[in-house]
Design an enzyme around this catalytic site. Structure first.
Site, PDB file in Angstrom:
ATOM      1  CD  GLU A  10      -3.010  -0.928   2.315  1.00 35.97           C
ATOM      2  OE1 GLU A  10      -3.095   0.174   2.910  1.00 35.97           O
ATOM      3  OE2 GLU A  10      -3.780  -1.883   2.520  1.00 35.97           O
TER       4      GLU A  10
ATOM      5  CG  HIS B 252      -4.932   3.900   2.373  1.00 40.26           C
ATOM      6  ND1 HIS B 252      -5.974   4.690   2.788  1.00 40.26           N
ATOM      7  CD2 HIS B 252      -5.392   2.619   2.435  1.00 40.26           C
ATOM      8  CE1 HIS B 252      -7.003   3.927   3.109  1.00 40.26           C
ATOM      9  NE2 HIS B 252      -6.681   2.656   2.893  1.00 40.26           N
TER      10      HIS B 252
ATOM     11  CG  HIS C  33      -7.821  -0.622  -0.398  1.00 40.22           C
ATOM     12  ND1 HIS C  33      -9.180  -0.430  -0.210  1.00 40.22           N
ATOM     13  CD2 HIS C  33      -7.212  -0.180   0.730  1.00 40.22           C
ATOM     14  CE1 HIS C  33      -9.383   0.093   0.989  1.00 40.22           C
ATOM     15  NE2 HIS C  33      -8.211   0.272   1.584  1.00 40.22           N
TER      16      HIS C  33
ATOM     17  CG  ASP D 278      -9.200   1.909   5.281  1.00 38.83           C
ATOM     18  OD1 ASP D 278      -8.039   1.815   5.729  1.00 38.83           O
ATOM     19  OD2 ASP D 278      -9.506   1.676   4.102  1.00 38.83           O
TER      20      ASP D 278
HETATM   21 ZN   LIG Z   1      -7.664   1.024   3.356  1.00 38.38          ZN
END
Ligand SMILES: [Zn+2]
Length: 131
Positions: free
Chosen positions: A24, A79, A81, A92
């Site tokens: 990530e 961020h 995935h 999250d």
């Molecule tokens: Zn996430």
């Protein structure tokens, strides 16, 4: 309210996600009010970066310090995935601060925006601005 995002920021987020894959990527979204005008890519210091992210705390300190001395405001975080869905994960949800920050999540070759609130994340519509 519709969020405004510069096309440069969208390109930078997509590039960061592709460059970090299969880990990530993460970083900080900067701007003023309803407009995200730049993004800072930070190290992902989480011990399991394939499925989690943690923004380098020093980068956050620096960004908030710059904002206090007249720089762009910290509007939120981004961020990716790498092999996940383009929506906030359960992790999250657990990390959300409820402070109304914007979260950008890059997945499946696109960028989605979310606003965190007391009741969790809500999708944040956005418009691309040329700069
Ligand atoms: Zn996430």
């Amino acid at each position: 309210m519709t969020q405004e995002v510069s096309s440069q920021v969208l390109d930078a987020l997509l590039a960061a996600a592709a460059g970090a894959h299969p880990r990530e990527c993460c970083g900080i979204l900067l701007g003023e009010g309803g407009a995200i005008t730049s993004a800072i890519r930070t190290d992902n210091i989480h011990a399991r970066p394939e499925s989690h992210f943690e923004i380098d705390p020093q980068a956050l300190v620096d960004a908030y310090r710059a904002a206090r001395s007249g720089g762009p405001q910290v509007l939120g975080y981004y961020h990716s995935h790498p092999d996940g869905l383009a929506r906030p994960s359960a992790t999250d949800e657990a990390m959300a601060t409820g402070q109304g920050l914007v979260w950008a999540i890059i997945a499946a070759g696109r960028v989605t925006f979310w606003r965190e609130g007391d009741a969790g994340f809500t999708p944040l519509p956005y418009e691309v601005s040329p700069r």
